[in-house]
Design an enzyme around this catalytic site. Structure first.
Site, PDB file in Angstrom:
ATOM      1  CE1 TYR A   1      -4.018   1.508  -0.511  1.00  0.00           C
ATOM      2  CE2 TYR A   1      -3.507   2.778   1.448  1.00  0.00           C
ATOM      3  CZ  TYR A   1      -4.285   2.565   0.336  1.00  0.00           C
ATOM      4  OH  TYR A   1      -5.309   3.414   0.051  1.00  0.00           O
TER       5      TYR A   1
ATOM      6  NE  ARG B   1      -9.103  12.336  -3.717  1.00  0.00           N
ATOM      7  CZ  ARG B   1      -8.322  11.813  -2.770  1.00  0.00           C
ATOM      8  NH1 ARG B   1      -7.086  12.251  -2.612  1.00  0.00           N
ATOM      9  NH2 ARG B   1      -8.766  10.835  -2.000  1.00  0.00           N
TER      10      ARG B   1
ATOM     11  CE  LYS C   1      -7.544   2.344   0.894  1.00  0.00           C
ATOM     12  NZ  LYS C   1      -7.563   3.022   2.195  1.00  0.00           N
TER      13      LYS C   1
ATOM     14  CD  GLU D   1      -9.749   3.983  -0.869  1.00  0.00           C
ATOM     15  OE1 GLU D   1      -8.870   4.749  -0.430  1.00  0.00           O
ATOM     16  OE2 GLU D   1     -10.593   3.437  -0.147  1.00  0.00           O
ATOM     17  CG  ASP D   2      -7.823   6.956  -4.013  1.00  0.00           C
ATOM     18  OD1 ASP D   2      -8.035   7.525  -2.930  1.00  0.00           O
ATOM     19  OD2 ASP D   2      -6.788   6.325  -4.234  1.00  0.00           O
TER      20      ASP D   2
ATOM     21  CG  ASP E   1     -10.615   4.103   3.576  1.00  0.00           C
ATOM     22  OD1 ASP E   1     -10.905   3.931   4.769  1.00  0.00           O
ATOM     23  OD2 ASP E   1      -9.441   4.113   3.157  1.00  0.00           O
ATOM     24  CG  ASP E   2     -10.393   8.388  -0.432  1.00  0.00           C
ATOM     25  OD1 ASP E   2      -9.249   7.983  -0.177  1.00  0.00           O
ATOM     26  OD2 ASP E   2     -11.036   8.013  -1.431  1.00  0.00           O
TER      27      ASP E   2
ATOM     28  N   GLY F   1     -10.845  19.444   1.052  1.00  0.00           N
ATOM     29  CA  GLY F   1     -11.354  18.365   0.214  1.00  0.00           C
ATOM     30  C   GLY F   1     -12.065  17.323   1.038  1.00  0.00           C
ATOM     31  CD  GLU F   2     -12.292  12.411  -1.597  1.00  0.00           C
ATOM     32  OE1 GLU F   2     -12.464  11.206  -1.357  1.00  0.00           O
ATOM     33  OE2 GLU F   2     -12.345  12.882  -2.737  1.00  0.00           O
ATOM     34  CB  ALA F   3      -8.933  13.844   3.429  1.00  0.00           C
TER      35      ALA F   3
ATOM     36  CG  ASN G   1      -1.046   9.055   2.195  1.00  0.00           C
ATOM     37  OD1 ASN G   1      -0.028   8.970   2.858  1.00  0.00           O
ATOM     38  ND2 ASN G   1      -2.224   8.666   2.632  1.00  0.00           N
TER      39      ASN G   1
ATOM     40  CG  ASN H   1      -7.359   6.003   5.738  1.00  0.00           C
ATOM     41  OD1 ASN H   1      -6.728   6.824   6.395  1.00  0.00           O
ATOM     42  ND2 ASN H   1      -8.229   6.350   4.817  1.00  0.00           N
TER      43      ASN H   1
END
Length: 626
Positions: free
Chosen positions: A149, A202, A220, A292-293, A315-316, A350-352, A457, A502
């Protein structure tokens, strides 16, 4: 991975005897050579010979035990197994234990100096020997997680067209619209319980990688198994390929995805709707779908749209939020403060960042803080500066509006930090070096123990390094990062900064959700996961500079989180598996994947001796014809 023909036992006979009789021959039609027919059928049974975790002995040939990574044990087959299965002589005379094989794996992977070569070795091991791969990964998680990962998986995605070997997941393209269910049927596993899906827009902090983003869901779901014991056949990585806006990829001759600009708007939304419906039709309403992403503009839309109709999470947004809030819970043991005493500043909107902020609000409300006051304590900065109701540039779309303040606009982060004087500074901007030495020193001037999280990241996108954070705050910083950093030496003390990964969160959440058959995933489950993770952090971890327990203990963390999620599912009436287990730990443990080799021989047993009963003499049957 390929499905096998339905007449497995017949194929085995054909391959052994080299002859066949077809209906066409019996009818006087054309036939192919028996040897060619047998060869063609054998070729169709090349990769996975079994599905699920229950093997039907009559449908597996001896050679399958070497060819199929789920059955293969390498040189660990016993002499009896080799002889009975008909594979004796196909391997060298050496007999090895799984422990000896693990040692060889460690030697082999350490021979490589480049992380990408290590990634390729592990991928090849996965393709050859599934149990050995997952045991090797689970027992060496501190060394191997950065390979399977982040950060190495990012490089693997960038080189995906070059290193692609064989399918580990499903590619559903926009050209398949109207037939997504038909594509889903091609995946041979009938009992998929967890799907990780991306559209590649993304990938980490690397941007739009299109179909090359497959490395993310593959990685993941490998961690689902290695860290939580979810059975690998229950996991399905998927890329929904709608094109890419990355010009470099579109012009790259090695690119493996649709060579077109991204589909957007109503067509894109209808395509994702069809995908969600196809998943439920194929695998059931309780199938976990992990987003995811996806791009920021789609991530929250889809979460809000689907969270009450499907078993899904992002998850993000939610996984990142839970691991960050766990770090904040642990930080309270150092500062002696509660969340209501903190002022938070997020660099990134952003989303995070939004996900973390939303869960922080939920944590403050759980501590008795009114929700309006909770929102008031959180400031947020995007590319256009501080989120304010008075600024003339930038938008306040979606969830951003909750964090806009009625103050004068400010665009310079150093000025914002000096003015707001936050206790907690959280970076989720993917902007390397954003936390300058001046900003770090200002945080140290304003706080006895400043809390600074650089969560972007991969490592090259982090807002600051661990060394910069410690050196510019006189080592008073409470630090966490999204990617791993080496230890930092300040004076005579060495600090080991913790990684807010995560992976502490999503495997345990996934295990609890899958086992209980939960049909919706509320934010409460992620707050529970954050609390369970924080509770697992020992005083010795904090003393060495980490807000998180060692990665080596992550399987225990996952089990605790799964237990908490299981309790929540039954308390809120979200579970569909009944009756509710009383001993939830044992119930969960009974459903975990077995990393150790099992006997390859069919199970045999004895019967009792038949009782003696005298039978009458046989006599011929004479038909009476009248």
């Amino acid at each position: 991975m390929f499905s096998r023909p339905s007449l497995c036992g017949t194929v085995g006979k054909l391959c052994r005897c080299g002859t066949s009789t077809t209906g066409a021959a019996a009818a006087g039609g054309t036939t192919t050579s028996p040897a060619v027919s047998a060869l063609a059928l054998c070729e169709a049974r090349r990769y996975h010979e079994v599905v699920g975790d229950i093997i039907c002995p009559s449908q597996v040939r001896g050679i399958d035990h070497i060819r199929d990574p789920r059955l293969n044990k390498g040189l660990a087959f016993t002499l009896e197994e080799r002889q009975v299965l008909g594979i004796h002589g196909l391997q060298p005379a050496r007999f090895k234990t799984q422990e000896e094989q693990l040692q060889l794996c460690k030697i082999a992977v350490n021979r490589y100096t480049e992380p990408l070569n290590k990634y390729l070795y592990l991928s090849d091991l996965h393709d050859r020997n599934e149990r050995l791969f997952f045991r090797f990964l689970s027992e060496n998680i501190e060394d191997l997680m950065p390979i399977v990962y982040t950060p190495t998986v990012g490089l693997a995605c960038q080189r995906f067209g070059l290193i692609y070997r064989r399918p580990h997941g499903l590619f559903v393209t926009f050209n398949d619209r109207g037939h997504i269910f038909d594509v889903m049927k091609n995946w041979p596993e009938p009992n998929v319980r967890a799907i990780c899906v991306t559209d590649g827009e993304r990938i980490l902090g690397l941007g739009d990688l299109g179909a090359c983003g497959m490395g993310i869901p593959v990685g993941k779901l490998a961690l689902y198994t290695a860290l939580a014991g979810i059975k690998p056949h229950q996991c399905l990585p998927i890329v929904v390929d709608v094109g890419t806006n990355n010009i470099d990829l579109l012009e790259d001759p090695l690119y493996v995805g649709l060579r077109q600009k991204r589909v957007v708007g109503r067509e894109y939304d209808d395509f994702i709707d069809e995908f969600m419906e196809a998943v439920v039709k194929r695998y059931g309403q309780n199938t976990l779908i992990q987003f995811e992403d996806f791009g920021n503009h789609n991530a929250f839309r889809f979460l809000d749209k689907y969270r009450n109709n499907y078993c899904t999470f992002n998850d993000d947004i939610q996984g990142t939020a839970a691991v960050a809030v766990a770090g904040l819970y642990a930080s309270k043991r150092i500062t002696g403060k509660s969340f209501k005493d903190y002022t938070f500043l997020f660099a990134g909107a952003g989303e995070a960042a939004i996900g973390i902020a939303d869960l922080v609000v939920k944590a403050m409300v759980a501590e008795g803080v009114p929700i309006e006051e909770a929102y008031h304590k959180i400031y947020m900065v995007d590319i256009d500066g501080l989120l304010t109701t008075t600024r003339k540039v930038g938008s306040l779309d979606g969830h951003k509006v909750n964090y806009a303040k009625d103050v004068e606009p400010m665009a310079d982060l150093e000025q914002i930090v000096s003015t707001i004087k936050p206790n907690v500074l959280i970076g989720a901007s993917a902007c390397a070096g954003l936390f300058t030495p001046k900003i770090l020193r200002t945080m140290a001037d304003n706080n006895e123990r400043p809390v600074i999280f650089a969560l972007s990241n991969p490592t090259s996108k982090a807002e600051c390094t661990a060394d910069e954070a410690y050196q510019n705050t006189d080592a008073r910083v409470i630090f966490s990062s999204g990617s791993p950093f080496p230890p930092v030496v300040v004076g005579d003390k060495t600090y080991y900064p913790g990684q807010g990964n995560n992976a502490y969160i999503f495997p345990g959440v996934g295990l609890g959700v899958i086992c209980t058959g939960t049909h919706h995933i509320p934010d409460d489950m992620f707050l529970i996961a954050a609390q369970e993770l924080a509770n697992f952090t020992e005083a010795t971890d904090i003393e060495r500079g980490s807000l998180y327990p060692p990665l080596a203990s992550i399987r225990d963390v996952s089990m605790n989180i799964a237990i908490g999620v299981t309790k929540c599912a039954y308390d809120k009436g979200l579970a569909s598996t009944y009756p509710e287990p009383q001993d939830k730990r044992k119930w969960l443990e009974d459903q975990l994947y077995n990393f150790n080799y099992e006997c390859s021989m069919p199970v045999t047993w004895t019967w009792p001796r038949m009782p003696y009963i005298k039978t009458r003499e046989e006599s011929p049957l004479i038909a009476a014809i009248k």
